[in-house]
Design an enzyme around this catalytic site. Sequence first.
Site, PDB file in Angstrom:
ATOM      1  N   ARG A 131       0.842  -1.216   0.000  1.00  0.00           N
ATOM      2  CA  ARG A 131       0.000   0.000   0.000  1.00  0.00           C
ATOM      3  C   ARG A 131       0.874   1.261   0.000  1.00  0.00           C
ATOM      4  NH1 ARG A 131      -2.623  -3.649  -0.770  1.00  0.00           N
ATOM      5  NH2 ARG A 131      -4.648  -4.278   0.069  1.00  0.00           N
ATOM      6  N   GLU A 174      -4.959   4.289   5.837  1.00  0.00           N
ATOM      7  CA  GLU A 174      -4.768   4.048   4.403  1.00  0.00           C
ATOM      8  C   GLU A 174      -5.487   5.175   3.644  1.00  0.00           C
ATOM      9  OE1 GLU A 174      -5.475  -0.115   3.149  1.00  0.00           O
ATOM     10  OE2 GLU A 174      -6.506   0.747   1.417  1.00  0.00           O
ATOM     11  N   SER A 176     -10.872  -0.420   3.584  1.00  0.00           N
ATOM     12  CA  SER A 176     -10.039  -0.498   4.789  1.00  0.00           C
ATOM     13  C   SER A 176      -9.575   0.901   5.179  1.00  0.00           C
ATOM     14  CB  SER A 176      -8.801  -1.356   4.529  1.00  0.00           C
ATOM     15  OG  SER A 176      -9.211  -2.641   4.144  1.00  0.00           O
TER      16      SER A 176
HETATM   17  C1  LIG Z   1     -15.606  -0.594  -0.692  1.00  0.00           C
HETATM   18  C2  LIG Z   1     -14.150  -0.301  -0.927  1.00  0.00           C
HETATM   19  C3  LIG Z   1     -13.264  -1.345  -1.094  1.00  0.00           C
HETATM   20  C4  LIG Z   1     -11.896  -1.103  -1.337  1.00  0.00           C
HETATM   21  N1  LIG Z   1     -11.068  -2.162  -1.509  1.00  0.00           N
HETATM   22  C5  LIG Z   1      -9.746  -1.961  -1.754  1.00  0.00           C
HETATM   23  C6  LIG Z   1      -8.874  -3.070  -1.952  1.00  0.00           C
HETATM   24  O1  LIG Z   1      -9.289  -4.227  -1.930  1.00  0.00           O
HETATM   25  N2  LIG Z   1      -7.559  -2.799  -2.187  1.00  0.00           N
HETATM   26  C7  LIG Z   1      -7.077  -1.528  -2.232  1.00  0.00           C
HETATM   27  O2  LIG Z   1      -5.869  -1.376  -2.450  1.00  0.00           O
HETATM   28  N3  LIG Z   1      -7.891  -0.461  -2.066  1.00  0.00           N
HETATM   29  C8  LIG Z   1      -9.211  -0.639  -1.814  1.00  0.00           C
HETATM   30  N4  LIG Z   1     -10.043   0.433  -1.628  1.00  0.00           N
HETATM   31  C9  LIG Z   1      -9.483   1.795  -1.655  1.00  0.00           C
HETATM   32  C10 LIG Z   1      -9.618   2.516  -3.024  1.00  0.00           C
HETATM   33  O3  LIG Z   1     -10.559   1.888  -3.833  1.00  0.00           O
HETATM   34  C11 LIG Z   1      -8.283   2.573  -3.778  1.00  0.00           C
HETATM   35  O4  LIG Z   1      -7.302   3.197  -2.984  1.00  0.00           O
HETATM   36  C12 LIG Z   1      -8.399   3.345  -5.102  1.00  0.00           C
HETATM   37  O5  LIG Z   1      -7.203   3.218  -5.825  1.00  0.00           O
HETATM   38  C13 LIG Z   1      -8.708   4.817  -4.891  1.00  0.00           C
HETATM   39  O6  LIG Z   1      -8.984   5.372  -6.156  1.00  0.00           O
HETATM   40  P1  LIG Z   1      -9.716   6.764  -6.291  1.00  0.00           P
HETATM   41  O7  LIG Z   1      -9.670   7.168  -7.723  1.00  0.00           O
HETATM   42  O8  LIG Z   1     -11.063   6.705  -5.689  1.00  0.00           O
HETATM   43  O9  LIG Z   1      -8.735   7.679  -5.413  1.00  0.00           O
HETATM   44  P2  LIG Z   1      -9.025   9.032  -4.645  1.00  0.00           P
HETATM   45  O10 LIG Z   1      -9.718   8.752  -3.361  1.00  0.00           O
HETATM   46  O11 LIG Z   1      -9.658  10.029  -5.538  1.00  0.00           O
HETATM   47  O12 LIG Z   1      -7.523   9.487  -4.335  1.00  0.00           O
HETATM   48  C14 LIG Z   1      -6.706   8.740  -3.477  1.00  0.00           C
HETATM   49  C15 LIG Z   1      -5.320   9.413  -3.393  1.00  0.00           C
HETATM   50  O13 LIG Z   1      -4.688   9.389  -4.673  1.00  0.00           O
HETATM   51  C16 LIG Z   1      -4.428  10.723  -5.148  1.00  0.00           C
HETATM   52  N5  LIG Z   1      -4.712  10.700  -6.589  1.00  0.00           N
HETATM   53  C17 LIG Z   1      -5.885  10.363  -7.175  1.00  0.00           C
HETATM   54  N6  LIG Z   1      -5.751  10.370  -8.522  1.00  0.00           N
HETATM   55  C18 LIG Z   1      -4.480  10.755  -8.793  1.00  0.00           C
HETATM   56  C19 LIG Z   1      -3.736  10.972  -9.998  1.00  0.00           C
HETATM   57  N7  LIG Z   1      -4.273  10.800 -11.206  1.00  0.00           N
HETATM   58  N8  LIG Z   1      -2.441  11.350  -9.881  1.00  0.00           N
HETATM   59  C20 LIG Z   1      -1.865  11.550  -8.673  1.00  0.00           C
HETATM   60  N9  LIG Z   1      -2.527  11.359  -7.500  1.00  0.00           N
HETATM   61  C21 LIG Z   1      -3.817  10.965  -7.556  1.00  0.00           C
HETATM   62  C22 LIG Z   1      -5.356  11.621  -4.330  1.00  0.00           C
HETATM   63  O14 LIG Z   1      -4.838  12.936  -4.220  1.00  0.00           O
HETATM   64  C23 LIG Z   1      -5.397  10.895  -3.002  1.00  0.00           C
HETATM   65  O15 LIG Z   1      -4.253  11.226  -2.251  1.00  0.00           O
HETATM   66  C24 LIG Z   1     -11.414   0.228  -1.399  1.00  0.00           C
HETATM   67  C25 LIG Z   1     -12.318   1.297  -1.251  1.00  0.00           C
HETATM   68  C26 LIG Z   1     -13.672   1.042  -1.034  1.00  0.00           C
HETATM   69  C27 LIG Z   1     -14.634   2.186  -0.907  1.00  0.00           C
END
Ligand SMILES: Cc1cc2nc3c(=O)[nH]c(=O)nc-3n(C[C@H](O)[C@H](O)[C@H](O)COP(=O)(O)OP(=O)(O)OC[C@H]3O[C@@H](n4cnc5c(N)ncnc54)[C@H](O)[C@@H]3O)c2cc1C
Length: 337
Positions: free
Chosen positions: A161, A332, A236
Amino acid sequence: MIHQDVSLKTYNSFGVAADASLFAVAKSVDDLQTILRDQRFASAWILGGGSNTLFCKTPRQPILHVDIPGLDVITEEGNEVVIRVGAGVNWHELVMWSLDRGYGGLENLALIPGNVGAAPIQNIGAYGVELKDVFEHCTLVFRETQDIQVFSKADCQFGYRDSIFKGELKNKTVITEVCFRLQKSNYNLQTSYGAIEQQLAEQNHHLLTPKDVANAVIAIRTRKLPDPKKLGNAGSFFKNPIVEDKTFWKLKESHPEIPHFKLANDSYKIPAAWIIEQVGLKGTREGDVGTHENHALVLVNYGNASGQEITDFSKKIQNEVQKHFGITLTPEVHFCC
Ligand SMILES: Cc1cc2nc3c(=O)[nH]c(=O)nc-3n(C[C@H](O)[C@H](O)[C@H](O)COP(=O)(O)OP(=O)(O)OC[C@H]3O[C@@H](n4cnc5c(N)ncnc54)[C@H](O)[C@@H]3O)c2cc1C
């Protein structure tokens, strides 16, 4: 491209209310460079799908939503294919797109919310597979200079992570596209993790395909995890802590049943969900915020919890865990305050 006073409620999977006084959307690399040149966006919060972001309150900084599309094959060699995906593509849609074409590699990562651009930030992982296992390279823009660079797997310094984007390059770059190397046949299917094998046995397959594995993962995740569309959450909330050998054995004396995973360097990863359950906080609720009844690691918004209330509740968990176990839980989730 630039909007004022935008509600962020539908832009975060916790579903908390917050407003952005300035909100820009980048639909291309050109858009992104133009927005980054605008001094008002010098300290903007980069937002993908908002599934790993907690808006504690109305954010001080403007929001820059990355919504760059694109999904195509760039090379095919023998058994392998390299695909290029825009940062704004929904992660699960990418997984399904690849499976529909018979490409293997992303199946264990099915149903993870969020967008492709955020996936390298924490090296997303599930069911024994991490993004780094299929990652080829990514393209990014440096925020200060707007220079474009390609980062290899080694450049990204992926860990559990973790990546360079959470360390040395935190808030310094924006990922615009990611390339993945996938298999067209002779798949290297990972089915030994968690409940996948049992789920597959119930589905009674003869010749296993990546899609079968993805379907098993989807079935397990749907059963286990709350759907953010129905119950706000960010998956998480904390990382599983890694403790030194000495600390682990001391904990094992007082808790002989402690679940653990031994790592190569003689340290131990302990499930944060188990720890939170031990301090009596699984399935507890304060107002509209609580830990999920089936999964102590998932903090949920039962309706109208504010970002501040979720933050306060997460601190309470950290304090209790520190008091009883002497372990620091690291979030996380990213706090945008
Ligand atoms: C129900 C549920 C289940 C999940 N299960 C998992 C799992 O099994 N494994 C896991 O690893 N994660 C899991 N996650 C967490 C999440 O899905 C991941 O971390 C995902 O990659 C976040 O993507 P996002 O586009 O929503 O990020 P955001 O929430 O929009 O951003 C997250 C971070 O990344 C940065 N960021 C976003 N886009 C960019 C970009 N293009 N360039 C630079 N920085 C950027 C943001 O500034 C922030 O710091 C889960 C979440 C939920 C709600």
